[in-house]
Design a protein around this motif. Structure first.
Motif, PDB file in Angstrom:
ATOM      1  N   ASP A   1      22.062 -36.528   5.527  1.00 43.09           N
ATOM      2  CA  ASP A   1      22.477 -35.254   6.137  1.00 43.09           C
ATOM      3  C   ASP A   1      22.696 -34.156   5.097  1.00 43.09           C
ATOM      4  O   ASP A   1      23.449 -34.335   4.137  1.00 43.09           O
ATOM      5  CB  ASP A   1      23.767 -35.462   6.934  1.00 43.09           C
ATOM      6  N   GLY A   2      22.053 -33.035   5.300  1.00 42.36           N
ATOM      7  CA  GLY A   2      22.210 -31.916   4.369  1.00 42.36           C
ATOM      8  C   GLY A   2      21.395 -32.083   3.099  1.00 42.36           C
ATOM      9  O   GLY A   2      21.458 -31.253   2.195  1.00 42.36           O
ATOM     10  N   THR A   3      20.623 -33.180   3.035  1.00 41.82           N
ATOM     11  CA  THR A   3      19.743 -33.403   1.879  1.00 41.82           C
ATOM     12  C   THR A   3      18.308 -33.599   2.365  1.00 41.82           C
ATOM     13  O   THR A   3      17.433 -32.798   2.037  1.00 41.82           O
ATOM     14  CB  THR A   3      20.212 -34.626   1.065  1.00 41.82           C
ATOM     15  N   LEU A   4      18.091 -34.628   3.184  1.00 39.95           N
ATOM     16  CA  LEU A   4      16.749 -34.849   3.733  1.00 39.95           C
ATOM     17  C   LEU A   4      16.645 -34.431   5.190  1.00 39.95           C
ATOM     18  O   LEU A   4      15.579 -34.033   5.648  1.00 39.95           O
ATOM     19  CB  LEU A   4      16.353 -36.331   3.610  1.00 39.95           C
ATOM     20  N   ILE A   5      17.745 -34.546   5.937  1.00 36.48           N
ATOM     21  CA  ILE A   5      17.698 -34.199   7.360  1.00 36.48           C
ATOM     22  C   ILE A   5      18.765 -33.144   7.672  1.00 36.48           C
ATOM     23  O   ILE A   5      19.801 -33.091   7.015  1.00 36.48           O
ATOM     24  CB  ILE A   5      17.853 -35.437   8.280  1.00 36.48           C
ATOM     25  N   TYR A   6      18.477 -32.332   8.691  1.00 37.31           N
ATOM     26  CA  TYR A   6      19.320 -31.154   8.959  1.00 37.31           C
ATOM     27  C   TYR A   6      19.520 -30.950  10.454  1.00 37.31           C
ATOM     28  O   TYR A   6      18.585 -31.104  11.245  1.00 37.31           O
ATOM     29  CB  TYR A   6      18.650 -29.904   8.368  1.00 37.31           C
ATOM     30  N   SER A   7      20.747 -30.568  10.807  1.00 41.19           N
ATOM     31  CA  SER A   7      21.009 -30.159  12.189  1.00 41.19           C
ATOM     32  C   SER A   7      20.608 -28.692  12.322  1.00 41.19           C
ATOM     33  O   SER A   7      20.327 -28.031  11.318  1.00 41.19           O
ATOM     34  CB  SER A   7      22.494 -30.323  12.508  1.00 41.19           C
ATOM     35  N   ARG A   8      20.625 -28.179  13.538  1.00 38.08           N
ATOM     36  CA  ARG A   8      20.293 -26.753  13.725  1.00 38.08           C
ATOM     37  C   ARG A   8      21.267 -25.874  12.934  1.00 38.08           C
ATOM     38  O   ARG A   8      20.877 -24.859  12.372  1.00 38.08           O
ATOM     39  CB  ARG A   8      20.350 -26.380  15.205  1.00 38.08           C
ATOM     40  N   ASN A   9      22.538 -26.278  12.910  1.00 41.54           N
ATOM     41  CA  ASN A   9      23.545 -25.481  12.202  1.00 41.54           C
ATOM     42  C   ASN A   9      23.368 -25.502  10.695  1.00 41.54           C
ATOM     43  O   ASN A   9      23.765 -24.574  10.012  1.00 41.54           O
ATOM     44  CB  ASN A   9      24.956 -25.994  12.514  1.00 41.54           C
ATOM     45  N   SER A  10      22.828 -26.597  10.149  1.00 40.96           N
ATOM     46  CA  SER A  10      22.763 -26.712   8.691  1.00 40.96           C
ATOM     47  C   SER A  10      21.391 -26.391   8.111  1.00 40.96           C
ATOM     48  O   SER A  10      21.248 -26.323   6.901  1.00 40.96           O
ATOM     49  CB  SER A  10      23.207 -28.113   8.255  1.00 40.96           C
ATOM     50  N   MET A  11      20.378 -26.188   8.955  1.00 42.96           N
ATOM     51  CA  MET A  11      19.030 -26.004   8.373  1.00 42.96           C
ATOM     52  C   MET A  11      18.868 -24.658   7.677  1.00 42.96           C
ATOM     53  O   MET A  11      17.981 -24.487   6.843  1.00 42.96           O
ATOM     54  CB  MET A  11      17.921 -26.287   9.377  1.00 42.96           C
ATOM     55  N   GLY A  12      19.736 -23.723   8.008  1.00 43.18           N
ATOM     56  CA  GLY A  12      19.837 -22.505   7.209  1.00 43.18           C
ATOM     57  C   GLY A  12      18.752 -21.470   7.407  1.00 43.18           C
ATOM     58  O   GLY A  12      19.010 -20.412   7.956  1.00 43.18           O
ATOM     59  N   VAL A  13      17.549 -21.782   6.996  1.00 46.20           N
ATOM     60  CA  VAL A  13      16.482 -20.781   7.041  1.00 46.20           C
ATOM     61  C   VAL A  13      15.768 -20.810   8.384  1.00 46.20           C
ATOM     62  O   VAL A  13      15.851 -21.790   9.124  1.00 46.20           O
ATOM     63  CB  VAL A  13      15.458 -21.029   5.913  1.00 46.20           C
ATOM     64  N   ASN A  14      15.075 -19.745   8.661  1.00 40.35           N
ATOM     65  CA  ASN A  14      14.278 -19.727   9.882  1.00 40.35           C
ATOM     66  C   ASN A  14      13.025 -20.562   9.691  1.00 40.35           C
ATOM     67  O   ASN A  14      12.216 -20.283   8.826  1.00 40.35           O
ATOM     68  CB  ASN A  14      13.867 -18.292  10.229  1.00 40.35           C
ATOM     69  N   VAL A  15      12.918 -21.582  10.493  1.00 33.94           N
ATOM     70  CA  VAL A  15      11.731 -22.421  10.417  1.00 33.94           C
ATOM     71  C   VAL A  15      11.105 -22.411  11.803  1.00 33.94           C
ATOM     72  O   VAL A  15      11.802 -22.537  12.807  1.00 33.94           O
ATOM     73  CB  VAL A  15      12.113 -23.869  10.024  1.00 33.94           C
ATOM     74  N   ALA A  16       9.794 -22.225  11.860  1.00 35.94           N
ATOM     75  CA  ALA A  16       9.105 -22.207  13.146  1.00 35.94           C
ATOM     76  C   ALA A  16       9.291 -23.555  13.834  1.00 35.94           C
ATOM     77  O   ALA A  16       9.285 -24.603  13.180  1.00 35.94           O
ATOM     78  CB  ALA A  16       7.626 -21.913  12.937  1.00 35.94           C
ATOM     79  N   GLU A  17       9.475 -23.525  15.145  1.00 34.92           N
ATOM     80  CA  GLU A  17       9.708 -24.762  15.916  1.00 34.92           C
ATOM     81  C   GLU A  17       8.618 -25.801  15.665  1.00 34.92           C
ATOM     82  O   GLU A  17       8.891 -26.989  15.566  1.00 34.92           O
ATOM     83  CB  GLU A  17       9.782 -24.448  17.411  1.00 34.92           C
ATOM     84  N   GLU A  18       7.370 -25.306  15.543  1.00 30.79           N
ATOM     85  CA  GLU A  18       6.266 -26.278  15.396  1.00 30.79           C
ATOM     86  C   GLU A  18       6.252 -26.941  14.015  1.00 30.79           C
ATOM     87  O   GLU A  18       5.568 -27.917  13.794  1.00 30.79           O
ATOM     88  CB  GLU A  18       4.901 -25.641  15.714  1.00 30.79           C
ATOM     89  N   GLU A  19       7.068 -26.398  13.088  1.00 31.90           N
ATOM     90  CA  GLU A  19       7.177 -27.009  11.758  1.00 31.90           C
ATOM     91  C   GLU A  19       8.170 -28.177  11.758  1.00 31.90           C
ATOM     92  O   GLU A  19       8.235 -28.933  10.794  1.00 31.90           O
ATOM     93  CB  GLU A  19       7.692 -25.951  10.770  1.00 31.90           C
ATOM     94  N   LEU A  20       9.000 -28.272  12.812  1.00 32.58           N
ATOM     95  CA  LEU A  20      10.088 -29.251  12.810  1.00 32.58           C
ATOM     96  C   LEU A  20       9.682 -30.602  13.383  1.00 32.58           C
ATOM     97  O   LEU A  20       8.930 -30.677  14.347  1.00 32.58           O
ATOM     98  CB  LEU A  20      11.280 -28.714  13.618  1.00 32.58           C
ATOM     99  N   VAL A  21      10.194 -31.653  12.766  1.00 32.34           N
ATOM    100  CA  VAL A  21      10.054 -33.003  13.304  1.00 32.34           C
ATOM    101  C   VAL A  21      11.451 -33.475  13.670  1.00 32.34           C
ATOM    102  O   VAL A  21      12.373 -33.412  12.856  1.00 32.34           O
ATOM    103  CB  VAL A  21       9.483 -33.974  12.246  1.00 32.34           C
ATOM    104  N   GLU A  22      11.597 -33.920  14.934  1.00 25.97           N
ATOM    105  CA  GLU A  22      12.912 -34.394  15.371  1.00 25.97           C
ATOM    106  C   GLU A  22      13.117 -35.813  14.844  1.00 25.97           C
ATOM    107  O   GLU A  22      12.250 -36.661  14.989  1.00 25.97           O
ATOM    108  CB  GLU A  22      12.880 -34.364  16.896  1.00 25.97           C
ATOM    109  N   VAL A  23      14.266 -36.047  14.195  1.00 21.07           N
ATOM    110  CA  VAL A  23      14.491 -37.392  13.641  1.00 21.07           C
ATOM    111  C   VAL A  23      15.694 -38.101  14.258  1.00 21.07           C
ATOM    112  O   VAL A  23      15.912 -39.283  14.008  1.00 21.07           O
ATOM    113  CB  VAL A  23      14.635 -37.364  12.092  1.00 21.07           C
ATOM    114  N   GLU A  24      16.473 -37.377  15.051  1.00 25.03           N
ATOM    115  CA  GLU A  24      17.645 -37.999  15.675  1.00 25.03           C
ATOM    116  C   GLU A  24      17.958 -37.317  17.000  1.00 25.03           C
ATOM    117  O   GLU A  24      17.880 -36.100  17.106  1.00 25.03           O
ATOM    118  CB  GLU A  24      18.864 -37.851  14.761  1.00 25.03           C
TER     119      GLU A  24
END
Ligand SMILES: [Mg+2]
Length: 271
Positions: free
Chosen positions: A10-33
């Motif tokens: 958490d906060g190193t390899l995987i991120y929640s919506r609150n911690s991901m920080g930068v704007n990333v396009a939805e299609e760039e995201l892979v759900e891991v949990e």
């Protein structure tokens, strides 16, 4: 050379919506949990692919403060690959070998906690004495190993944290504030200790480690090369770090990408 990539999640390899920080396009995201059926933690496509690729040149060891139940939710990181043979969970109190806790390891840690009087039962009365304020929303025990408070971040008195840290350090507990969680960790329970056990078990010769919080620092210090996420608790607190530890340039979910790119390079050069 056999390389171990020991990384916090958490906060190193995987991120929640609150911690991901930068704007990333939805299609760039892979759900891991998922939590209660809803997507909760993510990696970028680039990170996810990089982690899968690293598996061919380095041995990936997840090293997390998550309990077993919490860890077992993060199945998405291994999509398309076998889950790792080993995982360090509960901040090092438990080592999973093929998904099952290594009993001898946890028994030894339990004995150390008992002899240093850093068991949850001795801590709870103190927590109740020091933390009765409204910003304490919940007190949680992690499988009897350690305690964490769920706090209202807006109401938390940041200026008091240093004095709390001193009080609890004297009786053998480390504190760490990560998002809405304030951890109290017995000093016998460390990520580094458990990583060293796995390193010896695998006869690994070189360790690359990554993390973001104060609880990750001992892991990074024990490694041959460390990466510390710039957005995390450890860097923000100006923690002293050794020269083999590199701070990421990118923050949030992109720091995860940067770390994995470095690790891929190291694995190629050293491997
Ligand atoms: Mg972390």
């Amino acid at each position: 050379m056999k390389i171990l990539f020991a990384s916090d999640l958490d906060g190193t390899l995987i991120y929640s919506r609150n911690s991901m920080g930068v704007n990333v396009a939805e299609e760039e995201l892979v759900e891991v949990e998922k939590i209660n059926g809803k997507p909760y933690s993510f990696m970028t496509q680039t990170s996810h692919q990089a982690l899968l690729n690293i598996g061919s040149s380095a041995f990936f060891l997840p090293v997390t403060t998550r309990t077993q139940a919490q860890y077992e939710r993060v199945t998405g990181i291994f999509d398309g690959a076998a889950s790792p043979q080993y995982a360090v969970i509960s901040n090092g109190a438990v080592i999973l070998e093929n998904g099952k806790p290594v009993k001898e390891w946890s028994e030894e840690i339990r004995q150390q906690c008992i002899s240093k009087k850093t068991v949850v039962e001795t801590l709870l009365p103190l927590i109740k004495r020091y933390f009765s304020e409204e910003w304490v929303l919940n007190i949680k025990q992690a499988d009897d190993w350690f305690v964490y408070l769920i706090i209202d971040r807006a109401g938390f008195p940041d200026d008091k944290l240093a004095s709390y840290v001193q009080v609890f350090r004297k009786i053998g507990w480390s504190m760490s504030l990560q998002g809405r969680k304030l951890y109290f960790m017995p000093e016998s329970i460390t990520k580094a200790g458990a990583m060293e056990w796995v390193k010896a078990r695998l006869s690994a010769e070189y360790v690359v480690a990554a993390g973001d919080s104060l609880l990750d620092l001992n892991l990074l210090e024990s490694a041959d090369k460390g990466f510390l996420a710039v957005h995390g608790e450890a860097f923000r607190n100006n923690a002293a770090i050794s020269s083999h530890i590199q701070i990421t340039e990118q923050s949030g979910i992109k720091a995860g990408e940067e770390i994995l790119a470095h690790v891929a390079n190291i694995a190629q050069q050293q491997g």
